[in-house]
Design an enzyme around this catalytic site. Structure first.
Site, PDB file in Angstrom:
ATOM      1  N   SER A 155       0.857  -1.171   0.000  1.00  0.00           N
ATOM      2  CA  SER A 155       0.000   0.000   0.000  1.00  0.00           C
ATOM      3  C   SER A 155       0.897   1.226   0.000  1.00  0.00           C
ATOM      4  CB  SER A 155      -0.897   0.017   1.240  1.00  0.00           C
ATOM      5  OG  SER A 155      -1.578   1.250   1.368  1.00  0.00           O
ATOM      6  N   ARG A 156       0.371   2.345  -0.464  1.00  0.00           N
ATOM      7  CA  ARG A 156       1.135   3.579  -0.378  1.00  0.00           C
ATOM      8  C   ARG A 156       1.268   4.042   1.068  1.00  0.00           C
ATOM      9  NH1 ARG A 156       0.282   8.528  -0.957  1.00  0.00           N
ATOM     10  NH2 ARG A 156      -1.968   8.319  -1.181  1.00  0.00           N
TER      11      ARG A 156
ATOM     12  N   HIS B 120      -4.860   0.573 -12.558  1.00  0.00           N
ATOM     13  CA  HIS B 120      -4.590  -0.800 -12.999  1.00  0.00           C
ATOM     14  C   HIS B 120      -3.457  -0.889 -14.011  1.00  0.00           C
ATOM     15  CE1 HIS B 120      -8.700  -2.730 -11.782  1.00  0.00           C
ATOM     16  NE2 HIS B 120      -8.007  -2.266 -10.761  1.00  0.00           N
TER      17      HIS B 120
ATOM     18  N   LYS C 102     -11.444  -6.272 -12.168  1.00  0.00           N
ATOM     19  CA  LYS C 102     -12.239  -5.591 -13.189  1.00  0.00           C
ATOM     20  C   LYS C 102     -12.539  -4.174 -12.703  1.00  0.00           C
ATOM     21  CE  LYS C 102     -15.997  -5.438 -10.646  1.00  0.00           C
ATOM     22  NZ  LYS C 102     -16.543  -4.135 -10.249  1.00  0.00           N
TER      23      LYS C 102
ATOM     24  N   ASP D 118     -17.503   0.128 -13.389  1.00  0.00           N
ATOM     25  CA  ASP D 118     -17.603  -0.617 -12.134  1.00  0.00           C
ATOM     26  C   ASP D 118     -18.755  -1.612 -12.132  1.00  0.00           C
ATOM     27  OD1 ASP D 118     -18.082  -0.847  -8.939  1.00  0.00           O
ATOM     28  OD2 ASP D 118     -16.058  -0.203  -9.395  1.00  0.00           O
TER      29      ASP D 118
END
Length: 364
Positions: free
Chosen positions: A54-55, A97, A115, A196
């Site tokens: 994670s950032r 992505h 997705k 989405d």
């Protein structure tokens, strides 16, 4: 008078996900869907998550503690440099992505990518080209394609039981009140219904009918400028008589069912058509039959909360076998669906944005 034999539908041929080869997974972007994936690995497969990136170091460390992972990293490059895993699952907003998947592929690891696969078909094609060049597995994590329910649908269609397909209808609508801070309403994060939610009905139509043609779309935008409600009509070269009618919206919760109409009968997916559930066929002669999805009850090998096990198991089998793609969600399928999403977004004037440099803070 000769009685007709009872109508019988084919059972699912999908193997128990617990029997797939075990892999060590690294998870990128520890949000809601990453939590589902990680917990499902532990409950319903032989694989497990061992690392997270994670950032935010705090988010990564908290995720690792909660789920018993071996390592947590505050950046994707640091995780890739450390290694110790077999494949990478990316669960960030779709605006990140392309960049993230490209980084992982360049580091030499197989990728399971949530997705919608990317923001555009061009980005999808770039990743596919890189995976082919490097000889690495790459697959879109569109979970419904791997469920036993969809396996039964494919078998019914292959049998010709429904006759010639003439119509397909699918809807995915959820209620997300306008909130400019939510990722679904944020243009810079690839917000909007299509990427989405609409990816499910469009991907379902592409699976059933083949690549969509003559696609027309109309819809409305949110105050932030992302697509709110979209109606898509499309045809197919493979099924020239068939027409697809697809609806997606952020503004209202729909029944989210689907049906396929043929000259001999119809196939119905009630409830959330893209989730575990039964397959029902009603023939024009009055006969009916249904097949339950083992994932929709606690009686099968996988519980109702663990539908993601099937995509993880498929990836594990293909990676172990040295395959580069899955026949259940091929590279061609992914790009074709992205092309359809591109066309629909363009027709409703949904903006295409440059991904924010910091999209992960609103991870799925």
């Amino acid at each position: 008078m000769t009685s007709r034999p009872p109508l019988e539908l084919p059972a699912s041929t999908v193997a128990d996900p617990r029997e797939a080869p075990p892999l060590r997974w690294a998870v990128v972007s520890p949000g809601h869907i990453a939590t589902q994936f990680t917990e499902t690995l532990g409950r319903a497969t032989a694989s497990r998550a061992v690392a997270v990136a994670s950032r935010s170091a705090e988010r990564a460390e908290a995720f690792a503690r909660t789920h018993g992972l071996d390592a947590a990293f505050d950046s994707l490059p640091r995780m890739l440099a450390a290694g110790g895993f077999d494949a990478v699952y990316i669960a960030s907003p779709h605006s990140a992505h392309h960049q993230m998947a490209r980084t992982v592929l360049e580091a030499g690891y197989p990728v399971l990518l949530e997705k919608a696969f990317t923001m555009t078909a061009d980005e999808a094609g770039d990743l596919v080209g890189l995976a082919r060049e490097r000889g690495l597995f790459l697959m879109e994590a569109l979970w419904s394609r791997f469920l036993p329910r969809f396996d039964v649908v494919r078998s019914v269609l292959a049998s010709g039981l429904l006759g010639e397909i003439v119509s397909l209808r699918a809807t995915h609508g959820q209620h997300f009140p306008f909130d400019p801070g939510h990722r679904l309403h944020a243009p810079q994060l690839g917000g909007g219904a299509l990427l989405d939610l609409g990816v499910y009905p469009l991907s379902f139509a592409q699976m059933v009918l083949g690549d969509l043609t003559e696609l027309t779309a109309s819809g409305t935008l949110t105050p932030a400028g992302v697509d709110e409600t979209v109606h898509v009509l499309a045809s197919s070269t493979a099924h020239p008589r068939a027409r697809a009618s697809l609806v997606t919206t952020l503004a209202a919760r729909a029944g989210n069912d689907a049906e396929i109409l043929g000259t001999e009968g119809r196939l119905v997916l009630e409830g959330m058509f893209f989730a575990p559930g039964e397959v029902r066929v009603e023939m024009h002669d009055g006969s009916t039959a249904s097949v339950p999805d083992p994932t929709s009850t606690h009686d099968g090998p996988v519980g109702p909360d663990d539908g993601l096990a099937y995509e993880a198991a498929e990836a594990a089998r293909r990676i172990t076998a040295g395959d580069l793609e899955s026949p259940l969600m091929t590279w061609h399928d992914t790009i074709a669906v992205m092309e359809a999403l591109d066309a629909a977004r363009a027709q409703v004037a949904a903006p295409r944005t440059t991904p924010d440099a910091r999209p992960e803070e609103t991870a799925r």
